[in-house]
Write a protein that holds these residues in place. Structure first.
Motif, short mmCIF file in Angstrom:
data_model
loop_
_atom_site.label_atom_id
_atom_site.label_comp_id
_atom_site.label_asym_id
_atom_site.label_seq_id
_atom_site.Cartn_x
_atom_site.Cartn_y
_atom_site.Cartn_z
N VAL A 41 0.86 -1.19 0.00
CA VAL A 41 0.00 0.00 0.00
C VAL A 41 0.90 1.24 0.00
O VAL A 41 1.71 1.43 0.89
CB VAL A 41 -0.95 0.01 1.21
CG1 VAL A 41 -1.81 1.26 1.21
CG2 VAL A 41 -1.83 -1.25 1.19
N ALA A 42 0.73 2.07 -1.02
CA ALA A 42 1.54 3.28 -1.17
C ALA A 42 1.25 4.29 -0.08
O ALA A 42 0.19 4.26 0.55
CB ALA A 42 1.25 3.91 -2.54
N THR A 43 2.17 5.22 0.11
CA THR A 43 1.93 6.34 0.99
C THR A 43 1.23 7.44 0.18
O THR A 43 1.34 7.47 -1.04
CB THR A 43 3.24 6.92 1.55
OG1 THR A 43 4.00 7.47 0.48
CG2 THR A 43 4.05 5.85 2.28
N PHE A 44 0.51 8.32 0.86
CA PHE A 44 -0.11 9.46 0.18
C PHE A 44 0.94 10.25 -0.58
O PHE A 44 0.72 10.71 -1.69
CB PHE A 44 -0.81 10.39 1.18
CG PHE A 44 -2.23 10.04 1.46
CD1 PHE A 44 -3.20 10.14 0.48
CD2 PHE A 44 -2.61 9.65 2.73
CE1 PHE A 44 -4.53 9.84 0.75
CE2 PHE A 44 -3.94 9.34 3.00
CZ PHE A 44 -4.89 9.44 2.02
N SER A 45 2.12 10.44 0.05
CA SER A 45 3.14 11.28 -0.57
C SER A 45 3.71 10.68 -1.84
O SER A 45 4.30 11.39 -2.64
CB SER A 45 4.25 11.61 0.43
OG SER A 45 4.91 10.43 0.84
N GLU A 46 3.51 9.39 -2.07
CA GLU A 46 3.94 8.79 -3.34
C GLU A 46 3.05 9.29 -4.49
O GLU A 46 3.48 9.33 -5.63
CB GLU A 46 3.91 7.27 -3.27
CG GLU A 46 5.00 6.68 -2.39
CD GLU A 46 4.90 5.18 -2.28
OE1 GLU A 46 5.05 4.49 -3.31
OE2 GLU A 46 4.66 4.68 -1.15
N THR A 47 1.82 9.64 -4.18
CA THR A 47 0.88 10.16 -5.18
C THR A 47 0.77 11.67 -5.12
O THR A 47 0.71 12.34 -6.14
CB THR A 47 -0.51 9.53 -4.95
OG1 THR A 47 -0.38 8.11 -4.99
CG2 THR A 47 -1.49 9.98 -6.01
N LEU A 48 0.73 12.19 -3.90
CA LEU A 48 0.64 13.64 -3.68
C LEU A 48 1.91 14.08 -2.96
O LEU A 48 1.95 14.12 -1.73
CB LEU A 48 -0.58 13.98 -2.81
CG LEU A 48 -1.95 13.68 -3.37
CD1 LEU A 48 -3.01 13.80 -2.28
CD2 LEU A 48 -2.26 14.64 -4.51
N PRO A 49 2.97 14.40 -3.70
CA PRO A 49 4.24 14.75 -3.06
C PRO A 49 4.06 15.82 -1.97
O PRO A 49 3.35 16.80 -2.16
CB PRO A 49 5.09 15.28 -4.22
CG PRO A 49 4.54 14.57 -5.42
CD PRO A 49 3.05 14.47 -5.16
N GLY A 50 4.68 15.54 -0.82
CA GLY A 50 4.61 16.46 0.29
C GLY A 50 3.42 16.25 1.21
O GLY A 50 3.34 16.87 2.25
N PHE A 51 2.50 15.37 0.84
CA PHE A 51 1.33 15.13 1.68
C PHE A 51 1.66 14.04 2.68
O PHE A 51 1.93 12.91 2.32
CB PHE A 51 0.11 14.71 0.86
CG PHE A 51 -1.13 14.54 1.72
CD1 PHE A 51 -1.96 15.62 1.96
CD2 PHE A 51 -1.43 13.33 2.30
CE1 PHE A 51 -3.08 15.48 2.76
CE2 PHE A 51 -2.55 13.18 3.10
CZ PHE A 51 -3.37 14.26 3.33
N GLU A 52 1.66 14.41 3.94
CA GLU A 52 1.84 13.47 5.04
C GLU A 52 0.90 13.89 6.14
O GLU A 52 0.68 15.08 6.35
CB GLU A 52 3.26 13.60 5.61
CG GLU A 52 4.23 12.61 5.12
CD GLU A 52 5.60 12.81 5.76
OE1 GLU A 52 5.66 13.09 6.97
OE2 GLU A 52 6.57 12.71 5.03
#
Length: 151
Positions: free
Chosen positions: A63-74
């Protein structure tokens, strides 16, 4: 914050009802803690799309991290143990040492993971101070961007 960063419209359906509504197809997605959805993801009733942590979780390596799709989103929840201003430095250092010892204990780490909590220790008191300042600045910016006003 996700609405702003992704440019999408979302409506919050809190708690267990949100999980059930997503399983039933009444909502398109849900944002929940791992303990709230682990069983239904394992049963195939829900598909995990992303995690908000800075790194992929060992329990959900695909499962990807949000930041892999939306850079900087954590988005990570966190806890801090604080003491009154003026607490002797030696006491703060001792508490920090003991909390690190506890949080890095293998048995405690497993208990925390069962609750959806992940830790790498506490860091030095100065690192915690810097982190709290950066969080305050970040969330102040988010509140201004989203035009959040007290009720």
């Amino acid at each position: 914050m996700l609405k702003l960063r992704a440019g999408i419209s979302l409506v919050n359906v809190p708690g267990a009802q949100g999980v059930q509504d997503t399983i039933a197809g009444r909502t398109h997605l849900g944002i929940q803690g791992i303990p709230a959805i682990a069983a239904v993801v394992q049963r195939g009733q829900l598909r995990a799309l992303a995690v908000s942590s800075p790194r992929r979780l060992p329990e959900l390596p695909d499962v990807a991290t949000f930041s892999e799709t939306l850079p900087g989103f954590e988005f990570n929840g966190w806890f801090a143990v604080v003491a009154p201003t003026g607490t002797p430095r030696e006491a703060i250092q001792r508490m920090n040492l003991e909390f690190n010892r506890m949080l890095l204990d293998g048995e405690m780490e497993q208990r925390l993971r069962a609750l959806g909590l992940y830790t790498e220790g506490t860091g030095a008191p100065e690192e915690i101070d810097a982190f709290l300042k950066s969080e305050r600045a970040f969330w102040s910016r988010v509140v201004r961007e989203l035009k959040i006003e007290p009720e």
